[in-house]
Scaffold this active site. Structure first.
Site, PDB file in Angstrom:
ATOM      1  N   ASP A  37      -9.666  -0.471  -3.887  1.00 38.10           N
ATOM      2  CA  ASP A  37      -8.281   0.517  -4.171  1.00 38.10           C
ATOM      3  C   ASP A  37      -9.063   1.834  -4.368  1.00 38.10           C
ATOM      4  O   ASP A  37     -10.160   1.929  -5.126  1.00 38.10           O
ATOM      5  CB  ASP A  37      -7.505  -0.126  -5.356  1.00 38.10           C
ATOM      6  CG  ASP A  37      -6.213   0.510  -5.773  1.00 38.10           C
ATOM      7  OD1 ASP A  37      -5.278  -0.051  -5.691  1.00 38.10           O
ATOM      8  OD2 ASP A  37      -6.509   1.708  -6.009  1.00 38.10           O
ATOM      9  N   ILE A  38      -8.669   2.540  -3.664  1.00 34.90           N
ATOM     10  CA  ILE A  38      -9.688   4.028  -4.115  1.00 34.90           C
ATOM     11  C   ILE A  38      -9.143   4.501  -5.358  1.00 34.90           C
ATOM     12  O   ILE A  38      -9.819   5.833  -6.084  1.00 34.90           O
ATOM     13  CB  ILE A  38      -8.471   4.886  -3.491  1.00 34.90           C
ATOM     14  CG1 ILE A  38      -9.397   6.449  -3.053  1.00 34.90           C
ATOM     15  CG2 ILE A  38      -7.302   5.549  -3.984  1.00 34.90           C
ATOM     16  CD1 ILE A  38      -8.711   7.733  -1.462  1.00 34.90           C
ATOM     17  N   ASN A  94       3.519  -5.300  -5.595  1.00 34.80           N
ATOM     18  CA  ASN A  94       4.126  -4.216  -6.287  1.00 34.80           C
ATOM     19  C   ASN A  94       5.659  -4.313  -5.106  1.00 34.80           C
ATOM     20  O   ASN A  94       4.752  -4.204  -3.923  1.00 34.80           O
ATOM     21  CB  ASN A  94       4.211  -3.186  -6.241  1.00 34.80           C
ATOM     22  CG  ASN A  94       3.259  -3.279  -8.311  1.00 34.80           C
ATOM     23  OD1 ASN A  94       3.029  -4.042  -8.493  1.00 34.80           O
ATOM     24  ND2 ASN A  94       1.818  -2.780  -7.733  1.00 34.80           N
ATOM     25  N   GLY A 100       7.828  -0.918  -8.227  1.00 35.91           N
ATOM     26  CA  GLY A 100       6.216   0.460  -8.344  1.00 35.91           C
ATOM     27  C   GLY A 100       5.874   0.507  -7.199  1.00 35.91           C
ATOM     28  O   GLY A 100       4.729   1.134  -7.224  1.00 35.91           O
ATOM     29  N   GLN A 101       6.597   0.223  -5.924  1.00 38.73           N
ATOM     30  CA  GLN A 101       5.399  -0.147  -5.048  1.00 38.73           C
ATOM     31  C   GLN A 101       5.336   1.442  -4.263  1.00 38.73           C
ATOM     32  O   GLN A 101       6.396   2.093  -4.328  1.00 38.73           O
ATOM     33  CB  GLN A 101       6.401  -0.812  -4.071  1.00 38.73           C
ATOM     34  CG  GLN A 101       5.661  -0.911  -2.196  1.00 38.73           C
ATOM     35  CD  GLN A 101       5.704  -1.673  -0.956  1.00 38.73           C
ATOM     36  OE1 GLN A 101       7.239  -2.311  -1.280  1.00 38.73           O
ATOM     37  NE2 GLN A 101       5.509  -1.761  -0.305  1.00 38.73           N
ATOM     38  N   HIS A 107       0.570  -5.244   0.525  1.00 40.62           N
ATOM     39  CA  HIS A 107      -0.161  -5.765  -0.149  1.00 40.62           C
ATOM     40  C   HIS A 107      -0.536  -6.562  -1.182  1.00 40.62           C
ATOM     41  O   HIS A 107       0.184  -6.250  -2.123  1.00 40.62           O
ATOM     42  CB  HIS A 107      -1.052  -3.403  -0.076  1.00 40.62           C
ATOM     43  CG  HIS A 107      -0.007  -3.018  -1.158  1.00 40.62           C
ATOM     44  ND1 HIS A 107       1.099  -2.447  -0.185  1.00 40.62           N
ATOM     45  CD2 HIS A 107      -0.232  -2.163  -2.565  1.00 40.62           C
ATOM     46  CE1 HIS A 107       0.567  -2.074  -1.601  1.00 40.62           C
ATOM     47  NE2 HIS A 107       0.377  -1.545  -2.278  1.00 40.62           N
ATOM     48  N   LEU A 108      -1.704  -6.846  -1.666  1.00 41.19           N
ATOM     49  CA  LEU A 108      -1.735  -7.194  -2.560  1.00 41.19           C
ATOM     50  C   LEU A 108      -3.030  -6.953  -3.639  1.00 41.19           C
ATOM     51  O   LEU A 108      -4.376  -6.773  -2.697  1.00 41.19           O
ATOM     52  CB  LEU A 108      -2.268  -9.044  -1.879  1.00 41.19           C
ATOM     53  CG  LEU A 108      -2.804 -10.157  -3.297  1.00 41.19           C
ATOM     54  CD1 LEU A 108      -0.685 -10.197  -3.730  1.00 41.19           C
ATOM     55  CD2 LEU A 108      -2.201 -11.666  -2.763  1.00 41.19           C
ATOM     56  N   HIS A 109      -2.446  -6.844  -4.988  1.00 41.55           N
ATOM     57  CA  HIS A 109      -3.746  -6.449  -5.442  1.00 41.55           C
ATOM     58  C   HIS A 109      -3.856  -7.480  -5.337  1.00 41.55           C
ATOM     59  O   HIS A 109      -4.086  -8.009  -6.032  1.00 41.55           O
ATOM     60  CB  HIS A 109      -3.449  -5.383  -6.994  1.00 41.55           C
ATOM     61  CG  HIS A 109      -2.159  -4.146  -6.324  1.00 41.55           C
ATOM     62  ND1 HIS A 109      -2.916  -2.685  -6.623  1.00 41.55           N
ATOM     63  CD2 HIS A 109      -1.730  -3.815  -5.486  1.00 41.55           C
ATOM     64  CE1 HIS A 109      -2.257  -2.111  -6.278  1.00 41.55           C
ATOM     65  NE2 HIS A 109      -0.851  -3.128  -5.857  1.00 41.55           N
TER      66      HIS A 109
HETATM   67  P1  5GP Z   1       1.176   0.240  -4.844  1.00 45.64           P
HETATM   68  O1  5GP Z   1       1.698   0.993  -5.913  1.00 45.64           O
HETATM   69  O2  5GP Z   1       1.659   0.620  -3.329  1.00 45.64           O
HETATM   70  O3  5GP Z   1       1.268  -1.328  -5.788  1.00 45.64           O
HETATM   71  O4  5GP Z   1      -0.040   0.368  -4.811  1.00 45.64           O
HETATM   72  C1  5GP Z   1      -1.184   1.382  -4.028  1.00 45.64           C
HETATM   73  C2  5GP Z   1      -2.240   1.041  -4.420  1.00 45.64           C
HETATM   74  O5  5GP Z   1      -2.851   1.793  -2.937  1.00 45.64           O
HETATM   75  C3  5GP Z   1      -2.543   2.551  -5.747  1.00 45.64           C
HETATM   76  O6  5GP Z   1      -3.404   1.202  -6.531  1.00 45.64           O
HETATM   77  C4  5GP Z   1      -3.820   3.255  -5.027  1.00 45.64           C
HETATM   78  O7  5GP Z   1      -4.335   3.543  -5.933  1.00 45.64           O
HETATM   79  C5  5GP Z   1      -3.502   3.039  -3.875  1.00 45.64           C
HETATM   80  N1  5GP Z   1      -3.957   3.949  -2.870  1.00 45.64           N
HETATM   81  C6  5GP Z   1      -3.749   4.737  -2.362  1.00 45.64           C
HETATM   82  N2  5GP Z   1      -3.713   5.457  -1.244  1.00 45.64           N
HETATM   83  C7  5GP Z   1      -5.021   4.879  -0.958  1.00 45.64           C
HETATM   84  C8  5GP Z   1      -6.555   5.284  -0.026  1.00 45.64           C
HETATM   85  O8  5GP Z   1      -6.334   5.751   0.413  1.00 45.64           O
HETATM   86  N3  5GP Z   1      -7.140   4.669   0.131  1.00 45.64           N
HETATM   87  C9  5GP Z   1      -7.717   2.772  -1.000  1.00 45.64           C
HETATM   88  N4  5GP Z   1      -8.126   2.897  -0.481  1.00 45.64           N
HETATM   89  N5  5GP Z   1      -6.446   2.601  -1.860  1.00 45.64           N
HETATM   90  C10 5GP Z   1      -5.157   3.626  -2.026  1.00 45.64           C
END
Ligand code: 5GP
Length: 121
Positions: A37-38, A94, A100-101, A107-109
């Site tokens: 994750d970034i 999410n 909060g997606q 995707h799975l964190h």
């Molecule tokens: P969500 O809120 O959709 O569950 O999580 C999206 C995740 O994607 C966030 O934790 C965010 O930091 C990550 N993310 C967003 N843009 C990028 C990117 O360009 N590269 C990477 N590696 N992660 C990203």
């Protein structure tokens, strides 16, 4: 089959899959990609995504093939093993506005490397 949600081909993870945006790749096979994750929320914060166009967990679970679903979960197991997450980890997905997606590609964190705290702070 449940209703297929409209998939945005220009979402950031679709661009990562197409190689248009770089990522810190840690795993890849025919069906799955995983990368860091970034903006990590824990010492280890990995995102596991299917290469197929699925909006969220419900879409993936309803519409992905058996091979895709198996590959996804086998990848999770491999990643947990490779990153020495045997002390524990949390897997979060999410979905939608209430969930909060931010990125509309399933995707799975996987977060770990230290105690993660309460599930819902
Ligand atoms: P969500 O809120 O959709 O569950 O999580 C999206 C995740 O994607 C966030 O934790 C965010 O930091 C990550 N993310 C967003 N843009 C990028 C990117 O360009 N590269 C990477 N590696 N992660 C990203």
């Amino acid at each position: 089959m449940t209703e297929i949600k409209k998939y945005d081909n220009d979402n950031i993870f679709a661009k990562i899959i197409r190689g248009e945006i770089p990522c810190g790749k840690i795993f890849e096979d025919e069906h799955v990609l995983a990368f860091y994750d970034i903006a990590p929320q824990a010492p280890i914060h990995i995102l596991v995504i299917p290469k197929g166009a699925y909006v969220d967990l419900a879409d993936f679970s309803a519409n992905a093939s058996g091979d895709e679903i198996t590959a996804f979960h086998r990848a999770v197991a491999q990643i947990v093993k490779d990153h020495d997450l045997t002390a524990g980890f949390r897997a979060i997905s999410n979905a939608g506005g209430h969930g909060g997606q931010e990125v509309p590609h399933y995707h799975l964190h996987i977060v770990g490397g230290a105690p993660i705290g309460a599930m819902i702070p």
